[in-house]
Design a protein around this motif. Structure first.
Motif, mmCIF file in Angstrom:
data_model
loop_
_atom_site.group_PDB
_atom_site.id
_atom_site.type_symbol
_atom_site.label_atom_id
_atom_site.label_comp_id
_atom_site.label_asym_id
_atom_site.label_seq_id
_atom_site.Cartn_x
_atom_site.Cartn_y
_atom_site.Cartn_z
ATOM 1 N N ALA A 134 -83.853 -69.913 -0.423
ATOM 2 C CA ALA A 134 -83.812 -71.340 0.140
ATOM 3 C C ALA A 134 -82.478 -72.106 0.134
ATOM 4 C CB ALA A 134 -84.964 -72.203 -0.154
ATOM 5 N N PRO A 135 -82.259 -72.610 1.380
ATOM 6 C CA PRO A 135 -80.924 -73.271 1.178
ATOM 7 C C PRO A 135 -81.471 -74.933 0.990
ATOM 8 C CG PRO A 135 -81.797 -73.060 3.445
ATOM 9 C CD PRO A 135 -82.558 -72.409 2.550
ATOM 10 N N MET A 136 -80.352 -75.263 -0.038
ATOM 11 C CA MET A 136 -80.687 -76.661 -0.562
ATOM 12 C C MET A 136 -79.422 -77.549 -0.255
ATOM 13 S SD MET A 136 -82.403 -75.907 -4.130
ATOM 14 C CE MET A 136 -82.986 -77.519 -4.318
ATOM 15 N N ALA A 137 -79.551 -78.951 -0.286
ATOM 16 C CA ALA A 137 -78.367 -79.790 -0.023
ATOM 17 C C ALA A 137 -78.655 -81.175 -0.920
ATOM 18 C CB ALA A 137 -78.306 -80.149 1.333
ATOM 19 N N PRO A 138 -77.616 -81.785 -1.461
ATOM 20 C CA PRO A 138 -77.599 -82.856 -2.367
ATOM 21 C C PRO A 138 -78.419 -83.855 -1.397
ATOM 22 C CG PRO A 138 -75.465 -82.042 -2.485
ATOM 23 C CD PRO A 138 -76.072 -81.291 -1.656
ATOM 24 N N GLN A 139 -79.210 -84.837 -1.815
ATOM 25 C CA GLN A 139 -79.773 -85.752 -1.219
ATOM 26 C C GLN A 139 -78.729 -86.658 -0.015
ATOM 27 O OE1 GLN A 139 -82.136 -88.575 -3.128
ATOM 28 N NE2 GLN A 139 -82.940 -89.607 -1.292
ATOM 29 N N SER A 140 -77.546 -86.746 -0.800
ATOM 30 C CA SER A 140 -76.494 -87.709 -0.179
ATOM 31 C C SER A 140 -75.706 -86.872 0.894
ATOM 32 C CB SER A 140 -75.673 -88.118 -1.204
ATOM 33 O OG SER A 140 -74.875 -87.079 -1.753
ATOM 34 N N ALA A 141 -76.093 -85.417 0.945
ATOM 35 C CA ALA A 141 -74.923 -84.932 2.203
ATOM 36 C C ALA A 141 -75.581 -85.058 3.422
ATOM 37 C CB ALA A 141 -75.522 -83.265 1.872
ATOM 38 N N PRO A 142 -74.759 -84.875 4.356
ATOM 39 C CA PRO A 142 -75.045 -85.253 5.732
ATOM 40 C C PRO A 142 -76.069 -84.126 6.514
ATOM 41 C CG PRO A 142 -72.922 -84.453 5.811
ATOM 42 C CD PRO A 142 -73.406 -84.552 4.280
ATOM 43 N N ASP A 143 -76.479 -84.487 7.574
ATOM 44 C CA ASP A 143 -77.525 -83.734 8.193
ATOM 45 C C ASP A 143 -76.451 -82.435 8.648
ATOM 46 O OD1 ASP A 143 -79.684 -85.265 7.944
ATOM 47 O OD2 ASP A 143 -79.719 -85.909 10.149
ATOM 48 N N GLY A 144 -77.130 -81.071 8.362
ATOM 49 C CA GLY A 144 -76.364 -80.000 8.807
ATOM 50 C C GLY A 144 -75.576 -79.425 7.753
ATOM 51 N N PHE A 145 -75.496 -80.047 6.459
ATOM 52 C CA PHE A 145 -74.862 -79.437 5.495
ATOM 53 C C PHE A 145 -75.263 -78.330 5.101
ATOM 54 C CE2 PHE A 145 -74.071 -78.814 1.058
ATOM 55 C CZ PHE A 145 -72.931 -79.017 0.831
ATOM 56 N N GLY A 146 -74.062 -77.288 4.918
ATOM 57 C CA GLY A 146 -74.242 -75.849 4.556
ATOM 58 C C GLY A 146 -74.856 -74.803 5.598
ATOM 59 N N GLN A 147 -74.931 -75.398 6.870
ATOM 60 C CA GLN A 147 -75.731 -74.497 7.696
ATOM 61 C C GLN A 147 -74.863 -73.652 8.712
ATOM 62 O OE1 GLN A 147 -78.884 -76.619 10.027
ATOM 63 N NE2 GLN A 147 -79.439 -77.459 7.961
ATOM 64 N N GLY A 148 -73.601 -73.614 8.328
ATOM 65 C CA GLY A 148 -72.760 -72.862 9.004
ATOM 66 C C GLY A 148 -72.322 -71.344 8.674
ATOM 67 N N GLY A 149 -73.224 -71.024 7.523
ATOM 68 C CA GLY A 149 -72.602 -69.627 7.132
ATOM 69 C C GLY A 149 -73.470 -68.583 7.709
ATOM 70 N N PRO A 150 -73.114 -67.364 7.429
ATOM 71 C CA PRO A 150 -74.037 -66.234 7.908
ATOM 72 C C PRO A 150 -75.198 -65.829 7.238
ATOM 73 C CG PRO A 150 -72.171 -65.527 6.339
ATOM 74 C CD PRO A 150 -72.083 -66.924 6.300
ATOM 75 N N GLY A 151 -75.833 -65.078 7.789
ATOM 76 C CA GLY A 151 -77.391 -64.761 7.486
ATOM 77 C C GLY A 151 -77.539 -63.669 8.133
ATOM 78 N N PHE A 152 -78.747 -63.080 7.682
ATOM 79 C CA PHE A 152 -79.729 -61.964 8.310
ATOM 80 C C PHE A 152 -81.018 -62.078 8.331
ATOM 81 C CE2 PHE A 152 -79.446 -60.736 3.869
ATOM 82 C CZ PHE A 152 -80.467 -59.948 3.642
ATOM 83 N N ARG A 153 -81.593 -61.346 9.448
ATOM 84 C CA ARG A 153 -82.896 -61.268 9.266
ATOM 85 C C ARG A 153 -83.569 -59.875 9.467
ATOM 86 N NH1 ARG A 153 -86.726 -65.142 13.039
ATOM 87 N NH2 ARG A 153 -88.185 -63.578 13.372
ATOM 88 N N VAL A 154 -84.727 -59.599 8.998
ATOM 89 C CA VAL A 154 -85.383 -58.138 8.904
ATOM 90 C C VAL A 154 -86.663 -58.341 9.369
ATOM 91 C CG1 VAL A 154 -86.094 -56.358 7.255
ATOM 92 C CG2 VAL A 154 -84.083 -57.671 6.601
ATOM 93 N N ASP A 155 -86.899 -57.657 10.568
ATOM 94 C CA ASP A 155 -88.035 -57.566 11.412
ATOM 95 C C ASP A 155 -88.922 -56.333 10.868
ATOM 96 O OD1 ASP A 155 -87.667 -60.190 12.438
ATOM 97 O OD2 ASP A 155 -86.837 -59.216 14.233
ATOM 98 N N VAL A 156 -90.077 -56.424 10.780
ATOM 99 C CA VAL A 156 -90.918 -55.313 10.327
ATOM 100 C C VAL A 156 -91.664 -54.825 11.633
ATOM 101 C CG1 VAL A 156 -92.638 -54.101 9.271
ATOM 102 C CG2 VAL A 156 -90.909 -55.677 7.984
ATOM 103 N N LEU A 157 -91.542 -53.669 12.294
ATOM 104 C CA LEU A 157 -92.200 -53.422 13.524
ATOM 105 C C LEU A 157 -93.235 -52.113 13.294
ATOM 106 C CD1 LEU A 157 -89.227 -53.361 16.046
ATOM 107 C CD2 LEU A 157 -90.814 -55.128 15.369
ATOM 108 N N VAL A 158 -94.337 -52.212 13.893
ATOM 109 C CA VAL A 158 -95.467 -51.140 13.797
ATOM 110 C C VAL A 158 -95.273 -50.365 14.891
ATOM 111 C CG1 VAL A 158 -97.680 -50.908 13.287
ATOM 112 C CG2 VAL A 158 -96.770 -52.638 12.154
ATOM 113 N N PRO A 159 -94.960 -48.995 14.787
ATOM 114 C CA PRO A 159 -95.050 -48.190 16.042
ATOM 115 C C PRO A 159 -96.504 -48.271 16.711
ATOM 116 C CG PRO A 159 -94.553 -46.884 14.136
ATOM 117 C CD PRO A 159 -95.064 -48.468 13.718
#
Length: 126
Positions: A98-123
């Motif tokens: 989970a991403p987190m931010a200090p309460q004093s951080a502006p909206d959108g803080f820390g959201q510019g970094g890379p990420g990935f998603r894994v989808d599980v598909l059923v044939p």
């Protein structure tokens, strides 16, 4: 060990667009009541470069186990992967990321970094 309350329902496993259902192990009895818990949490400061003092983002990884029998708990209802913008889980569902931010951080803080998603598909059986 089987921990689902309704022994007649399949257990949903990690997958963000479609769920894979596995039948519960009918031979394993539910012997622990899971009354005590152990939580492991690791907090990360994400910086632009190694040695940089300014954090661009913060992230926490959390695992929960029964303190009595050691059985791990799964996180339910979250997609698999890593995102700086939303909580996600590991592929096996045992670790919350989970991403987190200090309460004093502006909206959108820390959201510019890379990420990935894994989808599980059923044939399709057809």
């Amino acid at each position: 060990m089987f921990t689902h309350d309704d022994r007649h329902q399949p257990i949903p496993r990690c997958g963000s667009t479609r769920l894979v259902f596995l039948e519960p192990d009918q031979e394993t009895p539910l012997t622990c009541l899971h009354k005590n818990f152990h939580v492991d949490a690791a907090m990360a400061r994400i910086t632009e470069a190694p040695g940089d003092d300014t954090a661009n983002a913060f992230n926490i990884d959390v695992r929960v186990n029964c303190a009595d029998c050691g059985e791990p708990f799964r996180w339910i209802g979250l997609p698999c992967g890593y995102s700086p913008a939303q909580p996600m889980v590991s592929v096996n569902g045992l670790e919350l990321r989970a991403p987190m931010a200090p309460q004093s951080a502006p909206d959108g803080f820390g959201q510019g970094g890379p990420g990935f998603r894994v989808d599980v598909l059923v044939p399709d059986p057809a």
